[in-house]
Design an enzyme around this catalytic site. Structure first.
Site, PDB file in Angstrom:
ATOM      1  N   ASN A   1      72.333  28.440  24.560  1.00 13.22           N
ATOM      2  CA  ASN A   1      71.761  28.445  23.236  1.00 13.22           C
ATOM      3  C   ASN A   1      71.478  26.929  23.030  1.00 13.22           C
ATOM      4  OD1 ASN A   1      71.436  28.110  20.350  1.00 13.22           O
ATOM      5  ND2 ASN A   1      72.025  30.195  20.119  1.00 13.22           N
TER       6      ASN A   1
ATOM      7  N   ASP B   1      70.364  25.711  20.197  1.00 16.97           N
ATOM      8  CA  ASP B   1      69.932  25.338  18.743  1.00 16.97           C
ATOM      9  C   ASP B   1      70.752  23.988  18.201  1.00 16.97           C
ATOM     10  OD1 ASP B   1      68.907  27.905  18.589  1.00 16.97           O
ATOM     11  OD2 ASP B   1      70.213  29.108  17.364  1.00 16.97           O
ATOM     12  N   HIS B   2      71.790  23.809  18.498  1.00 14.07           N
ATOM     13  CA  HIS B   2      72.550  22.632  18.087  1.00 14.07           C
ATOM     14  C   HIS B   2      72.156  21.358  18.720  1.00 14.07           C
ATOM     15  CE1 HIS B   2      74.410  25.215  15.551  1.00 14.07           C
ATOM     16  NE2 HIS B   2      75.039  25.825  16.621  1.00 14.07           N
TER      17      HIS B   2
ATOM     18  N   ARG C   1      67.902  13.693  11.413  1.00 18.59           N
ATOM     19  CA  ARG C   1      67.199  12.574  11.129  1.00 18.59           C
ATOM     20  C   ARG C   1      65.549  13.007  10.958  1.00 18.59           C
ATOM     21  NH1 ARG C   1      69.666   7.525  12.579  1.00 18.59           N
ATOM     22  NH2 ARG C   1      71.588   7.864  11.757  1.00 18.59           N
TER      23      ARG C   1
ATOM     24  N   HIS D   1      67.682  30.496  18.090  1.00 20.66           N
ATOM     25  CA  HIS D   1      67.478  31.221  16.763  1.00 20.66           C
ATOM     26  C   HIS D   1      66.537  30.708  15.888  1.00 20.66           C
ATOM     27  CE1 HIS D   1      69.981  33.306  13.339  1.00 20.66           C
ATOM     28  NE2 HIS D   1      68.452  33.519  13.176  1.00 20.66           N
TER      29      HIS D   1
ATOM     30  N   ARG E   1      65.623  30.280  12.448  1.00 20.80           N
ATOM     31  CA  ARG E   1      66.093  30.732  11.213  1.00 20.80           C
ATOM     32  C   ARG E   1      64.993  30.874  10.324  1.00 20.80           C
ATOM     33  NH1 ARG E   1      72.072  30.943  11.078  1.00 20.80           N
ATOM     34  NH2 ARG E   1      71.760  31.689   9.175  1.00 20.80           N
TER      35      ARG E   1
ATOM     36  N   ARG F   1      66.577  25.373   9.645  1.00 19.70           N
ATOM     37  CA  ARG F   1      67.572  24.326   9.768  1.00 19.70           C
ATOM     38  C   ARG F   1      67.802  23.581  11.162  1.00 19.70           C
ATOM     39  NH1 ARG F   1      72.995  27.815   8.948  1.00 19.70           N
ATOM     40  NH2 ARG F   1      71.890  28.489   7.204  1.00 19.70           N
ATOM     41  N   HIS F   2      67.502  24.316  12.310  1.00 19.63           N
ATOM     42  CA  HIS F   2      67.597  23.650  13.369  1.00 19.63           C
ATOM     43  C   HIS F   2      66.310  23.556  14.297  1.00 19.63           C
ATOM     44  CE1 HIS F   2      69.306  27.561  14.521  1.00 19.63           C
ATOM     45  NE2 HIS F   2      70.415  27.305  14.144  1.00 19.63           N
TER      46      HIS F   2
ATOM     47  N   GLU G   1      66.242  34.678  19.485  1.00 14.62           N
ATOM     48  CA  GLU G   1      67.350  35.294  18.138  1.00 14.62           C
ATOM     49  C   GLU G   1      66.532  35.297  16.821  1.00 14.62           C
ATOM     50  OE1 GLU G   1      71.053  33.617  19.044  1.00 14.62           O
ATOM     51  OE2 GLU G   1      71.366  33.950  17.036  1.00 14.62           O
TER      52      GLU G   1
ATOM     53  N   THR H   1      76.868  29.948  10.355  1.00 19.16           N
ATOM     54  CA  THR H   1      76.296  30.370  11.584  1.00 19.16           C
ATOM     55  C   THR H   1      76.280  31.831  11.563  1.00 19.16           C
ATOM     56  OG1 THR H   1      76.546  30.598  14.047  1.00 19.16           O
ATOM     57  CG2 THR H   1      78.807  30.322  12.692  1.00 19.16           C
ATOM     58  N   THR H   2      75.918  32.620  12.237  1.00 14.82           N
ATOM     59  CA  THR H   2      75.826  34.160  12.340  1.00 14.82           C
ATOM     60  C   THR H   2      77.132  34.446  12.086  1.00 14.82           C
ATOM     61  OG1 THR H   2      73.738  33.925  13.739  1.00 14.82           O
ATOM     62  CG2 THR H   2      74.878  36.154  13.317  1.00 14.82           C
TER      63      THR H   2
ATOM     64  N   GLU I   1      74.032  43.132  22.146  1.00 17.63           N
ATOM     65  CA  GLU I   1      75.014  41.931  22.427  1.00 17.63           C
ATOM     66  C   GLU I   1      76.194  42.095  21.377  1.00 17.63           C
ATOM     67  OE1 GLU I   1      73.331  37.745  22.182  1.00 17.63           O
ATOM     68  OE2 GLU I   1      75.024  37.087  21.511  1.00 17.63           O
TER      69      GLU I   1
ATOM     70  N   HIS J   1      78.937  34.533  21.021  1.00 20.40           N
ATOM     71  CA  HIS J   1      79.332  33.941  19.768  1.00 20.40           C
ATOM     72  C   HIS J   1      80.780  33.297  19.881  1.00 20.40           C
ATOM     73  CE1 HIS J   1      79.083  32.641  15.762  1.00 20.40           C
ATOM     74  NE2 HIS J   1      77.971  32.777  15.619  1.00 20.40           N
TER      75      HIS J   1
ATOM     76  N   GLY K   1      76.382  28.765  23.342  1.00 19.16           N
ATOM     77  CA  GLY K   1      75.725  27.393  22.697  1.00 19.16           C
ATOM     78  C   GLY K   1      76.536  26.487  22.496  1.00 19.16           C
ATOM     79  N   HIS K   2      77.195  26.617  21.278  1.00 17.87           N
ATOM     80  CA  HIS K   2      78.028  25.372  20.680  1.00 17.87           C
ATOM     81  C   HIS K   2      78.990  24.703  21.640  1.00 17.87           C
ATOM     82  CE1 HIS K   2      80.717  23.485  17.580  1.00 17.87           C
ATOM     83  NE2 HIS K   2      79.739  23.323  16.992  1.00 17.87           N
TER      84      HIS K   2
HETATM   85  N1  PXP Z   1      74.831  35.078  20.187  1.00 15.57           N
HETATM   86  C1  PXP Z   1      74.259  35.012  18.850  1.00 15.57           C
HETATM   87  C2  PXP Z   1      73.619  36.435  18.371  1.00 15.57           C
HETATM   88  C3  PXP Z   1      74.329  34.080  17.942  1.00 15.57           C
HETATM   89  O1  PXP Z   1      73.729  34.199  16.802  1.00 15.57           O
HETATM   90  C4  PXP Z   1      74.869  33.047  18.540  1.00 15.57           C
HETATM   91  C5  PXP Z   1      74.835  31.550  17.608  1.00 15.57           C
HETATM   92  O2  PXP Z   1      73.617  31.057  17.445  1.00 15.57           O
HETATM   93  C6  PXP Z   1      75.296  32.762  19.813  1.00 15.57           C
HETATM   94  C7  PXP Z   1      75.267  34.088  20.634  1.00 15.57           C
HETATM   95  C8  PXP Z   1      75.823  31.480  20.172  1.00 15.57           C
HETATM   96  O3  PXP Z   1      77.055  31.453  19.869  1.00 15.57           O
HETATM   97  P1  PXP Z   1      77.894  29.891  19.895  1.00 15.57           P
HETATM   98  O4  PXP Z   1      76.947  28.755  19.600  1.00 15.57           O
HETATM   99  O5  PXP Z   1      79.072  29.861  19.036  1.00 15.57           O
HETATM  100  O6  PXP Z   1      77.946  30.034  21.582  1.00 15.57           O
END
Ligand code: PXP
Length: 241
Positions: free
Chosen positions: A7, A9-10, A18, A43, A45, A49-50, A70, A100-101, A151, A191, A213-214
């Site tokens: 993922n 997103d971050h 910025r 994702h 959203r 936001r990202h 997502e 976050t979700t 999931e 997650h 992701g994170h």
């Molecule tokens: N799966 C889903 C459904 C999520 O919403 C997220 C966060 O966007 C992730 C997986 C990934 O989670 P993490 O960023 O904590 O690894």
């Protein structure tokens, strides 16, 4: 072998700080593919936001693995999915005020609506996944909806303090994986998974994908720091006193 789906997103979160061009999440996704990711997840959203719409469009055109989108089950997102045609959509709950979700989608409360929502997506040849808690009622509803994947939310396990609370969360997830597999569903996990807590699933059969992701983006920031600072220090060191 289970797949790692990364993922990004971050990476976009940092860019949006910025509102500029860097870091580029599409570049991060292509590097993740080179490093062994079997798919990329983003994702989109409602509040953007990202990840932005152009990120999703570019990823769909440039990835050589799979794009997982997502998204909330809204008409806007359904139209985007049908236009972009990701490999899979993963339906998640979405609240504007959340960081976050925060939990699984309550699919048991919306079986008919979600089946109708997914019908055109399935008809377009896009796979679907439902992000749910590892609860029997949610798994039963996911089967009734006809999504091929669930999931299972691992966030409560990841957040729980080490000890009985975490053990209980893990046991609930393992039971959920078994139940979902018996119901004929394919199972992904995601997650809060990181380089330590993911080991709990090393010997668990029947998991298709890990969506992470994170922790990966966080590690990339730190492991890249030496090169990034070193390069800038080298540049500055050539300047006049
Ligand atoms: N799966 C889903 C459904 C999520 O919403 C997220 C966060 O966007 C992730 C997986 C990934 O989670 P993490 O960023 O904590 O690894």
């Amino acid at each position: 072998m289970p797949y790692l789906v990364v993922n990004v997103d971050h990476v976009a979160t940092l860019r949006q700080q910025r509102l500029g061009h860097e870091p580029e999440p599409v570049a991060a996704a292509l590097m993740a593919e080179l490093a062994g990711a079997r798919g990329i997840i983003t994702h989109l959203r409602e509040d953007r936001r990202h990840i932005q719409d152009r990120d999703v469009e570019l990823l769909a055109r440039t990835l050589s693995t799979r794009l997982h989108l997502e998204m909330a089950a809204t008409a806007e997102m359904q139209a985007i999915a049908l236009r972009v045609k990701p490999y899979m959509v993963c339906l998640v709950p979405e609240k504007r005020e959340e960081l976050t979700t925060e939990g699984g989608l309550d699919v048991a409360a919306r079986v008919d609506a979600l089946r109708d929502f997914l019908a055109p997506i399935h008809a377009a040849g896009i796979l679907s996944s439902l992000f749910i808690e590892a609860a029997p009622a949610q798994i039963e509803a996911a089967t009734a909806i006809g999504a091929p994947y669930v999931e299972i939310h691992t966030g409560h396990y990841a957040d729980a303090p080490e000890g009985p609370a975490r053990d209980a969360e893990l046991a609930r997830i393992l039971e959920g994986i078994r139940t979902a597999r018996e119901a004929g569903l394919k199972v992904n996990l995601g997650h809060g998974l990181n380089y330590t807590n993911v080991f709990a699933f090393a010997d668990v059969p029947g998991i298709s994908e890990y969506s992470i992701g994170h922790s990966i983006v966080s590690r990339a920031v730190l492991t890249g720091m030496e090169e990034a600072v070193g390069r800038m220090a080298d540049i500055i060191s050539t300047f006049v006193d």
